[in-house]
Write a protein that holds these residues in place. Structure first.
Motif, PDB file in Angstrom:
ATOM      1  N   ASP A  57       0.984  -1.177  -0.024  1.00  0.00           N
ATOM      2  CA  ASP A  57      -0.073  -0.185   0.150  1.00  0.00           C
ATOM      3  C   ASP A  57       0.755   1.211  -0.004  1.00  0.00           C
ATOM      4  N   VAL A  58       1.805   1.445   0.661  1.00  0.00           N
ATOM      5  CA  VAL A  58       2.564   2.387   0.875  1.00  0.00           C
ATOM      6  C   VAL A  58       3.448   2.559  -0.473  1.00  0.00           C
ATOM      7  N   GLU A  59       3.770   1.642  -1.105  1.00  0.00           N
ATOM      8  CA  GLU A  59       4.537   1.646  -2.620  1.00  0.00           C
ATOM      9  C   GLU A  59       3.333   2.151  -3.654  1.00  0.00           C
ATOM     10  N   LYS A  60       2.393   1.761  -3.397  1.00  0.00           N
ATOM     11  CA  LYS A  60       1.235   2.255  -4.385  1.00  0.00           C
ATOM     12  C   LYS A  60       0.975   3.772  -4.377  1.00  0.00           C
ATOM     13  N   LYS A  61       0.862   4.052  -2.757  1.00  0.00           N
ATOM     14  CA  LYS A  61       0.776   5.439  -2.841  1.00  0.00           C
ATOM     15  C   LYS A  61       1.882   6.362  -3.261  1.00  0.00           C
ATOM     16  N   LEU A  62       2.950   6.045  -2.852  1.00  0.00           N
ATOM     17  CA  LEU A  62       4.281   6.735  -3.618  1.00  0.00           C
ATOM     18  C   LEU A  62       4.271   6.667  -4.952  1.00  0.00           C
ATOM     19  N   GLU A  63       3.958   5.671  -5.591  1.00  0.00           N
ATOM     20  CA  GLU A  63       3.885   5.685  -6.975  1.00  0.00           C
ATOM     21  C   GLU A  63       3.036   6.624  -7.572  1.00  0.00           C
ATOM     22  N   ARG A  64       1.775   6.717  -7.057  1.00  0.00           N
ATOM     23  CA  ARG A  64       0.578   7.529  -7.455  1.00  0.00           C
ATOM     24  C   ARG A  64       1.284   9.058  -7.174  1.00  0.00           C
ATOM     25  N   SER A  65       1.833   8.986  -6.014  1.00  0.00           N
ATOM     26  CA  SER A  65       2.287  10.582  -5.774  1.00  0.00           C
ATOM     27  C   SER A  65       3.143  11.189  -6.776  1.00  0.00           C
ATOM     28  N   MET A  66       4.206  10.030  -7.080  1.00  0.00           N
ATOM     29  CA  MET A  66       5.334  10.575  -7.874  1.00  0.00           C
ATOM     30  C   MET A  66       4.820  10.850  -9.113  1.00  0.00           C
ATOM     31  N   SER A  67       3.715   9.969  -9.672  1.00  0.00           N
ATOM     32  CA  SER A  67       3.399  10.092 -11.057  1.00  0.00           C
ATOM     33  C   SER A  67       2.532  11.452 -11.102  1.00  0.00           C
ATOM     34  N   ASN A  68       1.857  11.916 -10.280  1.00  0.00           N
ATOM     35  CA  ASN A  68       0.893  13.105 -10.126  1.00  0.00           C
ATOM     36  C   ASN A  68       2.005  14.445 -10.132  1.00  0.00           C
ATOM     37  N   PHE A  69       3.057  14.216  -9.425  1.00  0.00           N
ATOM     38  CA  PHE A  69       4.239  15.285  -9.285  1.00  0.00           C
ATOM     39  C   PHE A  69       4.824  15.390 -10.367  1.00  0.00           C
ATOM     40  N   PHE A  70       5.176  14.386 -11.355  1.00  0.00           N
ATOM     41  CA  PHE A  70       5.648  14.556 -12.576  1.00  0.00           C
ATOM     42  C   PHE A  70       4.958  14.996 -13.725  1.00  0.00           C
ATOM     43  N   LYS A  71       3.523  14.706 -13.490  1.00  0.00           N
ATOM     44  CA  LYS A  71       2.454  14.996 -14.595  1.00  0.00           C
ATOM     45  C   LYS A  71       2.468  16.431 -14.534  1.00  0.00           C
ATOM     46  N   ASP A  72       2.268  16.975 -13.317  1.00  0.00           N
ATOM     47  CA  ASP A  72       2.332  18.325 -12.872  1.00  0.00           C
ATOM     48  C   ASP A  72       3.380  19.261 -13.393  1.00  0.00           C
ATOM     49  N   ARG A  73       4.721  18.783 -13.313  1.00  0.00           N
ATOM     50  CA  ARG A  73       5.647  19.427 -13.503  1.00  0.00           C
ATOM     51  C   ARG A  73       6.264  19.459 -15.168  1.00  0.00           C
ATOM     52  N   HIS A  74       5.694  18.504 -15.766  1.00  0.00           N
ATOM     53  CA  HIS A  74       5.625  18.498 -17.413  1.00  0.00           C
ATOM     54  C   HIS A  74       4.563  19.142 -17.953  1.00  0.00           C
ATOM     55  N   ASN A  75       3.444  19.598 -17.423  1.00  0.00           N
ATOM     56  CA  ASN A  75       2.240  20.185 -18.171  1.00  0.00           C
ATOM     57  C   ASN A  75       2.468  21.562 -18.031  1.00  0.00           C
ATOM     58  N   PRO A  76       2.724  22.068 -19.505  1.00  0.00           N
ATOM     59  CA  PRO A  76       2.827  23.525 -19.788  1.00  0.00           C
ATOM     60  C   PRO A  76       1.875  24.407 -19.220  1.00  0.00           C
ATOM     61  N   GLU A  77       0.724  24.178 -19.048  1.00  0.00           N
ATOM     62  CA  GLU A  77      -0.449  24.684 -18.978  1.00  0.00           C
ATOM     63  C   GLU A  77      -0.658  25.173 -17.224  1.00  0.00           C
ATOM     64  N   ILE A  78       0.361  24.373 -16.490  1.00  0.00           N
ATOM     65  CA  ILE A  78       0.345  24.945 -15.246  1.00  0.00           C
ATOM     66  C   ILE A  78       1.275  25.985 -14.727  1.00  0.00           C
TER      67      ILE A  78
END
Length: 92
Positions: A57-78
């Motif tokens: 469960d910890v690994e899944k939460k970390l994976e989701r958090s990191m994917s959201n982090f990188f998704k936001d960082r590479h979104n030029p609209e943000i």
């Protein structure tokens, strides 16, 4: 400083078996492992099982958090210079 025995550092074979079982069941059948966690005996294997489920469960939460982090960082609209709260207000 308190002395820690080698047995406390190295988990037993039963603990490792339980940990692996809990991790695998959490990965492939999440409802089964979470539903059965309170029913596990307090043996080394039962404790390992619970820890395996928690670890997955910890690994899944970390994976989701990191994917959201990188998704936001590479979104030029943000605008990365604004706080999240500021971005939320601007979108309304």
């Amino acid at each position: 400083m308190e002395h820690i025995s080698q047995e406390e550092i190295t988990p037993s074979d039963e603990y490792i078996k339980g940990f692996n079982e809990g991790y695998i069941l959490a990965k492939y059948s999440a409802n089964f492992s979470k539903d059965n966690m309170p029913n596990m005996p307090q043996s080394d294997r039962g404790k390992g099982f619970n820890c395996g489920v928690i670890q997955y469960d910890v690994e899944k939460k970390l994976e989701r958090s990191m994917s959201n982090f990188f998704k936001d960082r590479h979104n030029p609209e943000i605008d990365q210079t604004k706080d999240k709260e500021d971005r939320d207000i601007e979108r309304e």
